[in-house]
Design an enzyme around this catalytic site. Structure first.
Site, PDB file in Angstrom:
ATOM      1  N   ASN A 136      47.592  27.546 -24.889  1.00 51.67           N
ATOM      2  CA  ASN A 136      47.118  28.834 -24.361  1.00 51.67           C
ATOM      3  C   ASN A 136      45.601  28.827 -24.155  1.00 51.67           C
ATOM      4  O   ASN A 136      44.998  29.862 -23.912  1.00 51.67           O
ATOM      5  CB  ASN A 136      47.530  29.977 -25.305  1.00 51.67           C
ATOM      6  CG  ASN A 136      46.939  29.807 -26.699  1.00 51.67           C
ATOM      7  OD1 ASN A 136      46.168  28.890 -26.959  1.00 51.67           O
ATOM      8  ND2 ASN A 136      47.301  30.708 -27.605  1.00 51.67           N
ATOM      9  N   HIS A 138      43.352  27.905 -26.472  1.00 52.83           N
ATOM     10  CA  HIS A 138      42.521  28.134 -27.668  1.00 52.83           C
ATOM     11  C   HIS A 138      41.712  26.896 -28.014  1.00 52.83           C
ATOM     12  O   HIS A 138      42.124  25.760 -27.734  1.00 52.83           O
ATOM     13  CB  HIS A 138      43.352  28.638 -28.874  1.00 52.83           C
ATOM     14  CG  HIS A 138      44.259  27.642 -29.509  1.00 52.83           C
ATOM     15  ND1 HIS A 138      45.605  27.878 -29.719  1.00 52.83           N
ATOM     16  CD2 HIS A 138      44.041  26.399 -30.018  1.00 52.83           C
ATOM     17  CE1 HIS A 138      46.137  26.834 -30.328  1.00 52.83           C
ATOM     18  NE2 HIS A 138      45.214  25.921 -30.519  1.00 52.83           N
TER      19      HIS A 138
END
Ligand code: F6R
Length: 243
Positions: A136, A138
């Site tokens: 995602n 991160h």
């Protein structure tokens, strides 16, 4: 932003290790920012080999890790301290007193975070920060959100990160629900950053993070604003880039 693309995981690992090694050779008392996760394991193995062969010494190197789970002591085999000891520190000539991770068992996490930030500054700042990237976007445990978090801070993990990390625990219920991570500001202050990614599962996020808009919903995208970033990929992770 420079892209280094190699064949396969071993090629990516060697290429990343060469970048880190050259920083240490140029300045034997440099400060490394380190990451855990599956991606850098091969890079650490290359650095261990280089150290054993006398090509590099960690004797005067200081390290700061990105993150640590809350509540897992260093002896726990899923703590990031344990990961760093078993993948790197136990196999090179580093002084363990110079190896730093956030203390996820601290009684006062906020105070520990402030002290960790200060300790990085007192060491002269990070010369090279190694990063992996989540699916995602991160980096560290800085998950997609509305603002880029500045400094080292405690975080509640998202369901997607808990599920992704559960592969390493015997049951998803054992995955800690919170962690401590350097902030995006801490990472951006490093003088040099390298991001490692391999496999076609990372191809979409690599494209979004490094060729898409800079937005806090894709935390790694902020690295486009850093003056010295090297993205080290295997050809599968690079497969969606137009370069
Ligand atoms: C690790 C870390 C994480 C990982 C990321 C990718 O210290 O902070 O951001 O870099 O989750 O993990 P892997 O390499 O397992 O795909």
């Amino acid at each position: 932003m420079e892209f280094l693309i190699s064949e396969g995981y071993d090629g990516m690992s060697r290429s990343a290790a060469d970048v880190v090694k050259s920083v240490i050779v140029d300045d034997p008392s440099c400060v490394l920012g380190l990451a855990t996760g599956s991606t850098p394991i091969g890079m650490y193995a290359c650095l261990v080999k280089d150290c054993k062969e006398g090509e590099v010494s960690f004797k005067d190197v200081t390290t700061f890790n990105l993150d640590e789970y809350v509540g897992l002591p260093g002896e726990h085999d899923q703590s990031y301290r344990y990961f760093m000891d078993t993948n790197l520190f136990d196999h090179v000539d580093i002084d363990k007193a110079r190896t730093n991770l956030p203390d996820g068992c601290a009684g006062n996490l906020e105070q520990m975070c402030a002290e960790y930030e200060q300790k990085i500054q007192d060491a002269g700042g990070i010369d090279i920060q190694v990063l992996g990237i989540g699916h995602n976007g991160h980096i560290g445990f800085n998950e997609p959100c509305d603002d880029f978090p500045v400094a080292t801070h405690p975080v509640d993990l998202t369901e997607s990160t808990i599920n992704a990390n559960s592969r390493l625990f015997s049951d998803v219920s054992e995955v800690p629900r919170s962690a401590v991570t350097m902030g995006i500001g801490t990472i951006m202050k490093a003088r040099k950053v390298i991001v490692l990614a391999n496999g076609d599962g990372k191809a979409d996020i690599v494209k979004a993070a490094f060729t898409g808009p800079v937005v806090p919903s894709v935390p790694a995208s902020v690295l486009q604003l850093h003056p010295d970033v090297t993205i080290v990929l295997d050809s599968a992770a690079a497969s969606k880039l137009d370069i």
